[in-house]
Design a protein around this motif. Sequence first.
Motif, short mmCIF file in Angstrom:
data_model
loop_
_atom_site.label_atom_id
_atom_site.label_comp_id
_atom_site.label_asym_id
_atom_site.label_seq_id
_atom_site.Cartn_x
_atom_site.Cartn_y
_atom_site.Cartn_z
N PHE A 68 -2.23 9.51 5.43
CA PHE A 68 -2.22 8.07 5.17
C PHE A 68 -1.11 7.39 5.98
O PHE A 68 -1.30 6.28 6.49
CB PHE A 68 -2.01 7.80 3.68
CG PHE A 68 -2.21 6.37 3.28
CD1 PHE A 68 -3.46 5.91 2.91
CD2 PHE A 68 -1.16 5.47 3.30
CE1 PHE A 68 -3.66 4.58 2.55
CE2 PHE A 68 -1.35 4.14 2.94
CZ PHE A 68 -2.61 3.70 2.57
N ALA A 69 0.05 8.06 6.09
CA ALA A 69 1.15 7.49 6.88
C ALA A 69 0.75 7.34 8.34
O ALA A 69 1.05 6.32 8.98
CB ALA A 69 2.39 8.37 6.74
N ALA A 70 0.06 8.33 8.88
CA ALA A 70 -0.40 8.22 10.27
C ALA A 70 -1.41 7.09 10.42
O ALA A 70 -1.39 6.33 11.40
CB ALA A 70 -1.00 9.55 10.71
N MET A 71 -2.30 6.97 9.45
CA MET A 71 -3.29 5.90 9.49
C MET A 71 -2.63 4.54 9.41
O MET A 71 -3.05 3.58 10.07
CB MET A 71 -4.27 6.10 8.32
CG MET A 71 -5.36 5.09 8.20
SD MET A 71 -6.60 5.58 6.97
CE MET A 71 -5.54 5.86 5.53
N LEU A 113 0.83 -1.20 0.00
CA LEU A 113 0.00 0.00 0.00
C LEU A 113 0.87 1.25 0.00
O LEU A 113 0.61 2.21 -0.75
CB LEU A 113 -0.93 -0.01 1.22
CG LEU A 113 -2.03 -1.07 1.23
CD1 LEU A 113 -2.73 -1.08 2.59
CD2 LEU A 113 -3.03 -0.81 0.12
N TRP A 114 1.90 1.25 0.84
CA TRP A 114 2.78 2.43 0.89
C TRP A 114 3.57 2.57 -0.40
O TRP A 114 3.79 3.68 -0.88
CB TRP A 114 3.72 2.30 2.08
CG TRP A 114 4.61 3.50 2.26
CD1 TRP A 114 5.94 3.58 2.03
CD2 TRP A 114 4.21 4.79 2.72
NE1 TRP A 114 6.41 4.83 2.31
CE2 TRP A 114 5.36 5.60 2.74
CE3 TRP A 114 2.99 5.34 3.12
CZ2 TRP A 114 5.33 6.94 3.13
CZ3 TRP A 114 2.96 6.67 3.51
CH2 TRP A 114 4.11 7.44 3.52
N HIS A 115 3.96 1.45 -0.98
CA HIS A 115 4.68 1.50 -2.25
C HIS A 115 3.79 2.07 -3.36
O HIS A 115 4.23 2.90 -4.16
CB HIS A 115 5.15 0.09 -2.62
CG HIS A 115 5.90 0.02 -3.91
ND1 HIS A 115 7.13 0.62 -4.10
CD2 HIS A 115 5.60 -0.58 -5.10
CE1 HIS A 115 7.55 0.40 -5.33
NE2 HIS A 115 6.64 -0.32 -5.96
N ASN A 116 2.53 1.65 -3.39
CA ASN A 116 1.60 2.20 -4.38
C ASN A 116 1.39 3.69 -4.18
O ASN A 116 1.31 4.47 -5.14
CB ASN A 116 0.25 1.47 -4.30
CG ASN A 116 0.36 0.02 -4.69
OD1 ASN A 116 1.28 -0.39 -5.38
ND2 ASN A 116 -0.57 -0.80 -4.23
N LEU A 117 1.30 4.11 -2.92
CA LEU A 117 1.14 5.53 -2.64
C LEU A 117 2.38 6.32 -3.06
O LEU A 117 2.27 7.43 -3.61
CB LEU A 117 0.86 5.74 -1.16
CG LEU A 117 0.70 7.20 -0.70
CD1 LEU A 117 -0.50 7.84 -1.38
CD2 LEU A 117 0.56 7.29 0.82
N SER A 118 3.56 5.76 -2.84
CA SER A 118 4.80 6.47 -3.23
C SER A 118 4.88 6.64 -4.74
O SER A 118 5.31 7.69 -5.24
CB SER A 118 6.02 5.73 -2.70
OG SER A 118 6.14 4.46 -3.32
N GLU A 119 4.46 5.61 -5.50
CA GLU A 119 4.46 5.73 -6.96
C GLU A 119 3.47 6.80 -7.42
O GLU A 119 3.77 7.60 -8.32
CB GLU A 119 4.12 4.39 -7.59
CG GLU A 119 5.20 3.33 -7.41
CD GLU A 119 4.80 1.99 -8.00
OE1 GLU A 119 5.69 1.22 -8.38
OE2 GLU A 119 3.59 1.71 -8.08
N ALA A 120 2.28 6.81 -6.81
CA ALA A 120 1.30 7.84 -7.17
C ALA A 120 1.79 9.23 -6.81
O ALA A 120 1.58 10.19 -7.56
CB ALA A 120 -0.03 7.54 -6.47
#
Length: 501
Positions: free
Chosen positions: A416-419, A207-214
């Motif tokens: 999102f990171a806090a969540m 999930l974090w990897h997908n967010l970093s790409e976006a």
Amino acid sequence: MEVKSSAPGHSCPGCGSWPTRVHSSYLRFPVDRPVGGRRVRLRLRVRRFVCVNSSCGRRTFVEQIVGLTRRHGRWTERLRSTLASVGLALAGRAGARLAEVFGVSVSRSTVLRLVEELPDPEPPAPRVVGVDEYATRKGRTYGTVLVDAETRRPVDLLPDREASSLAAWLAERPGVEVVCRDRAPFFAEGATVGAPQAVQVADRWHLWHNLSEAAERSVAQHRRCLQALTPETPEPEAVTTLVEETASSPWPTGHRFADRVRTRHATVHALLEAGHSRRSIQRQLGMTYGTVKRLADATRPEELFTGQWQNRPSKLDEYKPYLDNRWNEGCTNAWKLWEEIVPLGYLGSYQTVRAYIYQKRTSPRPVTARPPAPRTVAGWILRRPESLPEHDQLHLKTVLANCPELDALTRHVRSFAAMLTERHGERLPEWLDAVRQDDLPSLHTLAAGIDRDRDAVIAGLTLPWNSGVVEGHVNRIKMLKRQMFGRAGFRLLRKRVLMTP
């Protein structure tokens, strides 16, 4: 070593009776495990018994000593198990070399054959299972590895990554309660069909990897805002025409890299206009799909010359804005400028500063610090604010002050990171609604994908389970596969993965 059996009789392998009448005896010479660095060969006297059961098809049989010999075997069972363990750990070539060290001459093929003769392991029924793919031939052939997330041991390997195979495996084990997976659709479908009672957990790292790409795509879409980090440099009137001609291209015509990109860009767009698909162009030109996509999405080849393709990181990069300002103030002495930036934390050499000043002095085009690459700015946004160096924090504040879209992106990433770190998955619907209210197409795409897998994502942001242990076993499978130099068929690879302690 001379050995003989002291048992009065032996069980008949045909009928199971216990005859004691000896027909004859002879010597066998099986090789045993070395002792004290010396080879051991047994001088074993075995007896042939007469079966007295008239209904048995065997008239005579030779006794086999349990745990020591087998029919036609030239090694003891202890040596066979030792060589099989070596094969499980090191495969063929390395296992044969190690066997030579402790005094057993064996070929690599024999070591692999001993591993293949081991009985197939019986997969257990885990309660929490992690699922991921592994490559037997990267980009072409993939399989599925299943790991018990509680014991951290692999439980089975599947020869493909089809949803039907995973569903059939899970259907045979109704005790599975949790399935940890990435967001691949075939794993989601297989888990839904095969284990409808199980809770699916989307992995937090993915999930974090997908967010970093976006986030990186969003920064790239607003790269104009990054110009705020570079000072404006007045252009001399004598070179204004030359600068205007080449301002759109970092490299002039005749540069090897620039000409190659221009040629590829023209070829791809010519094929697109002729009606070819991107996949067809990929096959015709022998490029990867990502390269074809970048060339097709760029309206001009000059758009491909920005970012990390043209920038190599240097220790001087973060001090170039200061040097540009001092140059505009009239200071052109490289030594003096080097002495000024050393107290500011510059750790590079004077020659690097001199080369940069020489380039500014002799180049017909104005030489200034280039804006940071989108990946660099995305890294500032994705990192914890308290862990950013002070100069990066100042640069990020400057960018966000000049771009409301990137400011909104930073707020969404940090929420999102806090969540994710605090395990508040119940906040996900609110986060998705907040993302849709801003003009961030890359985050909208991510939000749509998360929304389709909402239950698994909420479980991943709430429960303690993740796919980290599965990723570790995927790396281990790569190592085991490379040890066997292409000879690792699925059966052999499965035994090495499941049976290695």
